[in-house]
Design an enzyme around this catalytic site. Structure first.
Site, PDB file in Angstrom:
ATOM      1  CB  CYS A   1      -0.681  -0.193   1.411  1.00 54.95           C
ATOM      2  SG  CYS A   1      -2.078  -1.447   1.044  1.00 54.95           S
TER       3      CYS A   1
ATOM      4  CG  HIS B   1      -3.384   3.617   1.846  1.00 56.30           C
ATOM      5  ND1 HIS B   1      -3.098   3.316   0.823  1.00 56.30           N
ATOM      6  CD2 HIS B   1      -3.863   2.074   2.517  1.00 56.30           C
ATOM      7  CE1 HIS B   1      -3.943   2.262   0.263  1.00 56.30           C
ATOM      8  NE2 HIS B   1      -4.197   1.291   1.618  1.00 56.30           N
TER       9      HIS B   1
ATOM     10  CG  ASN C   1      -7.080  -0.452   1.164  1.00 52.14           C
ATOM     11  OD1 ASN C   1      -5.859  -0.161   0.268  1.00 52.14           O
ATOM     12  ND2 ASN C   1      -5.961  -1.020   1.755  1.00 52.14           N
TER      13      ASN C   1
HETATM   14  O1  UT7 Z   1      -3.249  -0.685   3.378  1.00 55.55           O
HETATM   15  C1  UT7 Z   1      -2.958  -1.770   4.225  1.00 55.55           C
HETATM   16  C2  UT7 Z   1      -3.016  -1.796   5.989  1.00 55.55           C
HETATM   17  N1  UT7 Z   1      -3.703  -2.196   5.647  1.00 55.55           N
HETATM   18  C3  UT7 Z   1      -4.663  -1.338   7.298  1.00 55.55           C
HETATM   19  O2  UT7 Z   1      -4.629  -0.644   7.973  1.00 55.55           O
HETATM   20  C4  UT7 Z   1      -6.013  -2.473   7.631  1.00 55.55           C
HETATM   21  C5  UT7 Z   1      -5.786  -2.456   9.213  1.00 55.55           C
HETATM   22  N2  UT7 Z   1      -6.641  -3.515   9.922  1.00 55.55           N
HETATM   23  C6  UT7 Z   1      -8.186  -2.633  10.152  1.00 55.55           C
HETATM   24  O3  UT7 Z   1      -8.606  -2.005   8.665  1.00 55.55           O
HETATM   25  C7  UT7 Z   1      -9.608  -3.648  11.093  1.00 55.55           C
HETATM   26  O4  UT7 Z   1      -8.794  -4.161  11.783  1.00 55.55           O
HETATM   27  C8  UT7 Z   1     -10.111  -4.586  10.229  1.00 55.55           C
HETATM   28  C9  UT7 Z   1     -11.611  -3.413   9.030  1.00 55.55           C
HETATM   29  C10 UT7 Z   1      -9.512  -4.931   8.801  1.00 55.55           C
HETATM   30  C11 UT7 Z   1     -11.050  -4.728  11.322  1.00 55.55           C
HETATM   31  O5  UT7 Z   1     -11.725  -4.389  11.951  1.00 55.55           O
HETATM   32  P1  UT7 Z   1     -11.758  -4.592  13.356  1.00 55.55           P
HETATM   33  O6  UT7 Z   1     -12.278  -3.922  13.720  1.00 55.55           O
HETATM   34  O7  UT7 Z   1      -9.644  -4.683  13.893  1.00 55.55           O
HETATM   35  O8  UT7 Z   1     -12.064  -6.121  13.758  1.00 55.55           O
HETATM   36  P2  UT7 Z   1     -11.235  -7.830  14.111  1.00 55.55           P
HETATM   37  O9  UT7 Z   1     -10.242  -7.576  12.940  1.00 55.55           O
HETATM   38  O10 UT7 Z   1     -11.168  -7.642  15.297  1.00 55.55           O
HETATM   39  O11 UT7 Z   1     -12.251  -8.498  14.175  1.00 55.55           O
HETATM   40  C12 UT7 Z   1     -13.811  -7.946  15.358  1.00 55.55           C
HETATM   41  C13 UT7 Z   1     -14.986  -9.406  15.345  1.00 55.55           C
HETATM   42  C14 UT7 Z   1     -13.983 -10.253  15.414  1.00 55.55           C
HETATM   43  O12 UT7 Z   1     -15.573 -10.954  15.721  1.00 55.55           O
HETATM   44  P3  UT7 Z   1     -15.201 -12.120  16.918  1.00 55.55           P
HETATM   45  O13 UT7 Z   1     -14.361 -12.484  16.877  1.00 55.55           O
HETATM   46  O14 UT7 Z   1     -14.857 -10.806  18.148  1.00 55.55           O
HETATM   47  O15 UT7 Z   1     -16.484 -12.513  17.605  1.00 55.55           O
HETATM   48  C15 UT7 Z   1     -14.668 -11.026  13.857  1.00 55.55           C
HETATM   49  O16 UT7 Z   1     -14.362 -12.233  13.376  1.00 55.55           O
HETATM   50  O17 UT7 Z   1     -15.624  -8.734  13.863  1.00 55.55           O
HETATM   51  C16 UT7 Z   1     -16.009 -10.032  13.306  1.00 55.55           C
HETATM   52  N3  UT7 Z   1     -15.752 -10.163  11.838  1.00 55.55           N
HETATM   53  C17 UT7 Z   1     -16.677  -9.222  10.548  1.00 55.55           C
HETATM   54  N4  UT7 Z   1     -17.656  -9.229  11.485  1.00 55.55           N
HETATM   55  C18 UT7 Z   1     -18.729  -9.010  10.287  1.00 55.55           C
HETATM   56  C19 UT7 Z   1     -15.087  -9.554  10.979  1.00 55.55           C
HETATM   57  N5  UT7 Z   1     -14.872  -9.260   9.351  1.00 55.55           N
HETATM   58  C20 UT7 Z   1     -16.273  -9.017   9.822  1.00 55.55           C
HETATM   59  C21 UT7 Z   1     -17.233  -8.878   9.282  1.00 55.55           C
HETATM   60  N6  UT7 Z   1     -18.329  -8.721   8.792  1.00 55.55           N
HETATM   61  N7  UT7 Z   1     -16.435  -8.405   7.466  1.00 55.55           N
END
Ligand code: UT7
Length: 331
Positions: free
Chosen positions: A116, A256, A286
């Site tokens: 990225c 970004h 993204n």
């Molecule tokens: O561009 C390159 C660099 N990349 C980035 O900067 C990305 C950085 N990371 C992020 O933007 C975020 O971590 C994400 C958007 C990818 C994920 O958001 P988060 O708030 O960190 O969620 P998480 O991974 O901690 O997941 C929280 C919960 C989980 O469920 P449990 O374990 O709490 O029951 C996930 O399974 O949300 C669940 N989850 C979803 N639920 C509904 C994960 N993806 C989804 C989804 N829809 N699409």
């Protein structure tokens, strides 16, 4: 005489027509519009549906848009740099094909891959070639067909990425406008958190790798998020500080677009108001290497000669950094 700087003198952009909305994603994986919007800020993304077309298709469209708008003669372009994480094919640079297709037949060309941060790092490369006095016209294109490396059954990644391309022309500037300063970093410890395991030299493609879906993007979102938030904010604050820029001196933050919460944290740290932050994540998601030039493409009409722009990016590798650039024209 002022030092010759390298300025952006034209931009172009392209996104495919097909819109993949959060509503449609709800029918594909276990997710919902509310979760995606509140966690990322994304509402929809564009997907290239044309068969047998790869990243070069997007890159060529963006370059053609730039050429048409600016009137630059492709024969005068010295160097075409394509920033991409999704080259058309693993060997034979996408840039070479793009350069030929747009008529830049006198140019040399190659690809640059820093996930990225590819376009941000490419800005440094493009500007350096100009500042050295060696070349006069460098075309930098950021393009990615992210849909080619995304598993649309994995809700943790398929909601994030989209396809697109943007282009910027770099030329010498005698008024001191253009790239002023940069702070670029990388840390290989991050590769475990955001990667594609197979298809490279460690794990070449095999029946096993395909069966186990190892050719798709894997991301440990939480870990990447933590690194991204602190590093993108840190480098943006650092570049302001060492150039004696207060928040009132910054006309635009060009961040970004991986997650609206990361963008907000960076703006907060810089003390920059929301109306000075370029945003397109809600429309495109993204788009990896295409994000920064697509922001310039979307906001070009609002930019004024002399505006101070702070670019910031964070990506796989890890790679990250910030660039301070003075805008060089009114459109
Ligand atoms: O561009 C390159 C660099 N990349 C980035 O900067 C990305 C950085 N990371 C992020 O933007 C975020 O971590 C994400 C958007 C990818 C994920 O958001 P988060 O708030 O960190 O969620 P998480 O991974 O901690 O997941 C929280 C919960 C989980 O469920 P449990 O374990 O709490 O029951 C996930 O399974 O949300 C669940 N989850 C979803 N639920 C509904 C994960 N993806 C989804 C989804 N829809 N699409």
């Amino acid at each position: 005489m002022k030092k010759q700087t390298a300025a952006i003198t034209a931009v172009g952009g392209y996104v495919p027509d097909f819109v993949l909305s959060n509503k449609v994603l709800e029918t594909m994986v276990d997710t919902n519009d509310e979760w995606i919007t509140s966690r990322t800020g994304i509402k929809e993304r564009r997907i290239l549906k044309k068969e047998n077309e790869g990243t070069s298709y997007l890159a060529i469209k963006a370059a053609e848009d730039l050429i048409k708008k600016s009137g630059v003669d492709p024969l005068e372009i010295d160097f075409v740099l394509v920033a991409t994480a999704t080259p058309d094919i693993p060997v034979a640079s996408t840039a070479a094909y793009v350069a030929s297709q747009i008529g830049a037949v006198n140019a040399f060309s190659y690809d640059l891959q820093a996930a990225c941060s590819s376009f941000l790092f490419g800005m440094s490369t493009a500007a350096s070639y100009i500042e050295s006095g060696r070349y006069k016209k460098v075309l930098l294109i950021g393009a990615d067909k992210m849909s080619s490396i995304i598993d649309y059954t994995d809700r943790t990644t398929c909601i994030i990425f989209g396809d697109g391309a943007g282009a910027a022309l770099f030329e010498p500037n005698e008024e001191g406008l253009g790239l002023q300063d940069e702070y670029l970093r990388s840390d290989g410890v991050g590769r475990q958190f955001l990667k594609i395991d197979a298809g490279g030299s460690i794990l070449p493609a095999s029946e096993e790798t395909i069966k186990n879906k190892r050719h798709f993007v894997y991301q440990d979102g939480k870990s990447v998020f933590k690194f991204a938030v602190s590093n993108m904010a840190d480098v943006s604050a650092l570049i302001m500080e060492r150039n004696n820029l207060g928040h009132e001196d910054v006309q635009w933050l060009v961040p970004h677009q991986a997650n609206k919460r990361i963008i907000d944290a960076t703006a907060n740290r810089m003390g920059v108001d929301r109306d000075k932050v370029m945003i397109n994540i809600h429309r495109y998601g993204n788009t990896t290497s295409a994000t920064l030039p697509l922001l310039l493409f979307d906001y070009e009409k609002q930019l004024k000669k002399g505006d101070n722009l702070i670019f910031a990016a964070f990506g796989g590798g890890f790679t990250w950094g910030s660039i301070y650039l003075k805008w060089a024209y009114n459109s």
